[in-house]
Write an enzyme that holds these catalytic residues in place. Structure first.
Site, PDB file in Angstrom:
ATOM      1  N   GLY A  43       0.774  -1.248   0.000  1.00 13.74           N
ATOM      2  CA  GLY A  43       0.000   0.000   0.000  1.00 13.74           C
ATOM      3  C   GLY A  43       0.801   1.291   0.000  1.00 13.74           C
ATOM      4  O   GLY A  43       0.329   2.307  -0.500  1.00 13.74           O
ATOM      5  N   ASP A 102      -5.196   2.608  10.886  1.00 13.84           N
ATOM      6  CA  ASP A 102      -6.619   2.381  11.112  1.00 13.84           C
ATOM      7  C   ASP A 102      -6.785   2.030  12.600  1.00 13.84           C
ATOM      8  O   ASP A 102      -6.806   2.924  13.438  1.00 13.84           O
ATOM      9  CB  ASP A 102      -7.031   1.248  10.151  1.00 13.84           C
ATOM     10  N   ARG A 164      -5.040   0.410  -6.964  1.00 11.09           N
ATOM     11  CA  ARG A 164      -3.799   0.968  -6.419  1.00 11.09           C
ATOM     12  C   ARG A 164      -3.188   2.045  -7.315  1.00 11.09           C
ATOM     13  O   ARG A 164      -2.521   2.949  -6.836  1.00 11.09           O
ATOM     14  CB  ARG A 164      -2.743  -0.139  -6.243  1.00 11.09           C
TER      15      ARG A 164
HETATM   16  P1  IMP Z   1      -4.472  -1.329  11.168  1.00 10.96           P
HETATM   17  O1  IMP Z   1      -3.553  -2.437  11.582  1.00 10.96           O
HETATM   18  O2  IMP Z   1      -5.892  -1.573  11.606  1.00 10.96           O
HETATM   19  O3  IMP Z   1      -3.997   0.042  11.557  1.00 10.96           O
HETATM   20  O4  IMP Z   1      -4.602  -1.448   9.602  1.00 10.96           O
HETATM   21  C1  IMP Z   1      -3.826  -0.820   8.710  1.00 10.96           C
HETATM   22  C2  IMP Z   1      -3.943  -1.505   7.368  1.00 10.96           C
HETATM   23  O5  IMP Z   1      -5.307  -1.775   6.997  1.00 10.96           O
HETATM   24  C3  IMP Z   1      -3.398  -0.619   6.291  1.00 10.96           C
HETATM   25  O6  IMP Z   1      -2.028  -0.824   6.112  1.00 10.96           O
HETATM   26  C4  IMP Z   1      -4.218  -1.013   5.081  1.00 10.96           C
HETATM   27  O7  IMP Z   1      -3.591  -2.086   4.416  1.00 10.96           O
HETATM   28  C5  IMP Z   1      -5.533  -1.488   5.627  1.00 10.96           C
HETATM   29  N1  IMP Z   1      -6.609  -0.455   5.502  1.00 10.96           N
HETATM   30  C6  IMP Z   1      -7.259   0.144   6.510  1.00 10.96           C
HETATM   31  N2  IMP Z   1      -8.180   1.027   6.060  1.00 10.96           N
HETATM   32  C7  IMP Z   1      -8.092   0.994   4.714  1.00 10.96           C
HETATM   33  C8  IMP Z   1      -8.796   1.704   3.653  1.00 10.96           C
HETATM   34  O8  IMP Z   1      -9.686   2.555   3.858  1.00 10.96           O
HETATM   35  N3  IMP Z   1      -8.413   1.385   2.379  1.00 10.96           N
HETATM   36  C9  IMP Z   1      -7.452   0.476   2.093  1.00 10.96           C
HETATM   37  N4  IMP Z   1      -6.774  -0.204   3.040  1.00 10.96           N
HETATM   38  C10 IMP Z   1      -7.093   0.049   4.352  1.00 10.96           C
HETATM   39 MG    MG Z   2      -0.920  -1.672   4.492  1.00  9.96          MG
END
Ligand code: IMP
Ligand code: MG
Length: 179
Positions: A43, A102, A164
């Site tokens: 990403g 997130d 992407r």
């Molecule tokens: P976390 O571990 O919950 O902070 O998740 C982070 C990961 O979730 C990011 O690196 C993304 O790969 C994915 N992610 C979270 N929200 C989105 C979104 O709105 N679009 C695309 N990928 C997301």
């Molecule tokens: Mg990611």
């Protein structure tokens, strides 16, 4: 605009100017160091490429690919490393470059891991922050944009490996992932 999008959240121009602005701050803070820029695949790749080109400090590039099982998972391993770094981080100043924070689970695990491996410092830079969804006690050191709790794609971010390569960031229509 791509037909699967509900709206464009951040245009190419908005992204470019903010990424440049944040990179200049990071560059200043890292002055005199020789950091390792760690990109979290896949990403962050477009953000990473734009961001590092605004830095003037001498830099080494490295990458990791991880998948998170989330806090509610039965797995105790939690963060799965699918591709590890090539280099040793011991004594190094690390700049982690991530697309979006997130829940914060991924970055909290990564920061702990890099610290345990003996990094001298770990600086976290994110393109996007969905702060409303945070469950972990972690804050990026630098964030380009706070965004609402919506699923976004483009500029490296995907849904099922699609979107992407869009040059802007848009909110995906719910009908795309709720069907
Ligand atoms: P976390 O571990 O919950 O902070 O998740 C982070 C990961 O979730 C990011 O690196 C993304 O790969 C994915 N992610 C979270 N929200 C989105 C979104 O709105 N679009 C695309 N990928 C997301
Ligand atoms: Mg990611």
């Amino acid at each position: 605009m791509h037909p699967d999008l509900q709206k464009i959240l951040l245009t190419e121009n908005q992204i470019r100017s903010r990424v440049t602005e944040v990179a200049k701050q990071v560059d200043k803070a890292l002055s005199g160091k020789r950091p390792v820029a760690v990109g979290i695949l896949k990403g962050s790749i477009i953000f990473y490429a734009d961001f590092i080109r605004c830095l003037t400090v001498p830099l080494e590039l490295d990458f990791m690919a991880v998948s998170s099982y989330g806090a509610g998972s039965v797995s105790s391993g939690k963060l799965k490393i699918r591709k590890d770094l090539d280099g040793d981080v011991r004594g190094r100043d690390i700049v982690v470059i991530e697309d979006i924070i997130d829940s914060g689970f991924t970055l909290a695990c990564l920061k702990k891991l890099l610290t345990e491996r003996g990094a001298a410092s770990v600086t976290i830079v994110t393109l996007l922050d969905k702060h409303e969804r945070r469950t972990e006690d972690i804050k990026p050191d630098y964030n380009c944009f706070e965004i609402p709790d919506e699923f976004v794609v483009g500029y490296g971010l995907d849904y099922n490996e699609e979107y992407r390569s869009l040059p802007y960031i848009g909110i995906l229509k719910r009908s795309v992932y709720e069907k």
